[in-house]
Design an enzyme around this catalytic site. Structure first.
Site, PDB file in Angstrom:
ATOM      1  N   LYS A 165      30.245-108.397 -38.974  1.00  0.00           N
ATOM      2  CA  LYS A 165      29.034-108.957 -38.382  1.00  0.00           C
ATOM      3  C   LYS A 165      28.696-108.156 -37.123  1.00  0.00           C
ATOM      4  O   LYS A 165      29.490-108.097 -36.180  1.00  0.00           O
ATOM      5  CB  LYS A 165      29.206-110.426 -38.028  1.00  0.00           C
ATOM      6  CG  LYS A 165      27.954-111.022 -37.387  1.00  0.00           C
ATOM      7  CD  LYS A 165      28.224-112.353 -36.725  1.00  0.00           C
ATOM      8  CE  LYS A 165      27.029-112.766 -35.873  1.00  0.00           C
ATOM      9  NZ  LYS A 165      27.321-113.956 -35.053  1.00  0.00           N
ATOM     10  N   ALA A 197      23.012-118.778 -34.844  1.00  0.00           N
ATOM     11  CA  ALA A 197      22.791-119.143 -33.439  1.00  0.00           C
ATOM     12  C   ALA A 197      21.755-120.241 -33.277  1.00  0.00           C
ATOM     13  O   ALA A 197      20.690-120.212 -33.903  1.00  0.00           O
ATOM     14  CB  ALA A 197      22.369-117.946 -32.597  1.00  0.00           C
ATOM     15  N   GLY A 198      22.093-121.212 -32.429  1.00  0.00           N
ATOM     16  CA  GLY A 198      21.148-122.244 -32.033  1.00  0.00           C
ATOM     17  C   GLY A 198      21.310-123.585 -32.706  1.00  0.00           C
ATOM     18  O   GLY A 198      20.730-124.575 -32.262  1.00  0.00           O
ATOM     19  N   ASN A 201      29.178-121.772 -34.532  1.00  0.00           N
ATOM     20  CA  ASN A 201      30.438-121.902 -33.840  1.00  0.00           C
ATOM     21  C   ASN A 201      30.391-123.042 -32.826  1.00  0.00           C
ATOM     22  O   ASN A 201      31.060-124.064 -32.968  1.00  0.00           O
ATOM     23  CB  ASN A 201      30.811-120.581 -33.170  1.00  0.00           C
ATOM     24  CG  ASN A 201      32.203-120.580 -32.556  1.00  0.00           C
ATOM     25  OD1 ASN A 201      32.652-119.587 -32.010  1.00  0.00           O
ATOM     26  ND2 ASN A 201      32.942-121.673 -32.650  1.00  0.00           N
ATOM     27  N   THR A 202      29.537-122.885 -31.807  1.00  0.00           N
ATOM     28  CA  THR A 202      29.512-123.862 -30.720  1.00  0.00           C
ATOM     29  C   THR A 202      29.150-125.266 -31.193  1.00  0.00           C
ATOM     30  O   THR A 202      29.659-126.250 -30.657  1.00  0.00           O
ATOM     31  CB  THR A 202      28.526-123.413 -29.623  1.00  0.00           C
ATOM     32  OG1 THR A 202      28.799-122.060 -29.266  1.00  0.00           O
ATOM     33  CG2 THR A 202      28.641-124.282 -28.387  1.00  0.00           C
TER      34      THR A 202
END
Length: 262
Positions: free
Chosen positions: A101, A188-189, A210-211
């Site tokens: 990635k 993301a997001g 992830n987060t």
């Protein structure tokens, strides 16, 4: 027919890809990844030990490569040269592993992608035989350029990395999906399960996060919720939603042939 995600010639049952950072320890990482059902896991080569330090615990022990496809990433890289060097190291550490990635960041505050450097790095990596999945802006033109270079998947952001703001521009994502001939994955997001479901309902081939999992109060429980959301969103996309009808009420039951009617 089983509905599989195909990336670089390999098929996967799960359309949820998860990161391995920000957990309190490798045990929590393992439990969350298992609850997510993910088969592809990303690892930040500059931040996570996968053999660089033989004296420290290795992620390879918690998530054995025999069970999971590793996706080494270039998190924390701000130039094409830096990203290319990092992925060359990853290939050495993972015995010639070529699926990677790529992300080249523009600044440390927003973590928005630096697209000129991303394109430059992608060209070098593809020429060197890497199979590149690439984090990019939600710009249909940039996504098409990356596909033209030979990237095996494009991964537009839904909103800023770690923001949890969800999908801010569904129209751009729809344009990218419409024109792409390689898998499109939101990267993301994502903040909660409904964000993942919306991405899949739009027609994305998968979601990487992830987060949203690691930053939840209960990461393992959230991982299970994300698994269900991705599956539900995919099924809704395949089923085809009913059309929206402004000012056109339609009763859910037929109005003819009523019991007791005349």
């Amino acid at each position: 027919m089983e509905d599989l995600l195909s990336i670089a010639g390999k098929n996967y049952r799960s359309r949820l890809l998860v990161g391995t950072g920000k957990y309190k320890d490798f045990d929590e990482t393992r439990r969350a990844v298992e609850a997510s059902g993910a088969e592809i896991v990303t690892v930040a080569i500059r931040r996570t030990n996968i053999g660089q330090d033989p004296k420290q615990p290795s992620l390879l022990d918690a998530l054995p490569p025999s069970r999971f496809t590793y996706l080494p990433n270039t998190a924390g890289c701000y130039s094409a040269d830096e990203a290319v060097r990092t992925l060359r190291l990853a290939r050495e550490l993972l015995d010639g592993h070529s699926l990677v990635k790529l992300e080249v960041l523009g600044d440390p505050q927003t973590l928005f992608p630096n697209m000129p450097e991303t394109l430059k790095a992608a060209e070098t990596l593809v020429k060197e035989g890497f199979q590149v999945m690439v984090y990019c802006s939600d710009d249909p033109i940039q996504a098409k350029l990356l596909e033209g270079i030979g990237c095996v998947a494009v991964m537009p952001l839904a909103s800023l990395i770690g923001s949890g703001m969800g999908i801010l521009n569904p129209w751009n994502l729809a344009l990218i999906i419409e024109k792409a001939t390689v898998p499109v994955l939101v990267d993301a997001g994502v903040g909660t399960a409904s964000d993942a479901a919306i991405a899949m309902e739009l027609g994305c081939d998968g979601v990487l996060m992830n987060t949203a999992i690691a930053g939840a109060r209960d990461p393992v429980l959230m991982a299970g919720a994300m698994k269900k959301a991705v599956e539900a969103g995919r099924e809704a996309f395949l089923a085809g939603r009913m059309p929206k009808k402004l000012y056109s009420a339609s009763p859910s039951s037929p109005t003819t042939g009523l019991i007791g009617g005349k």
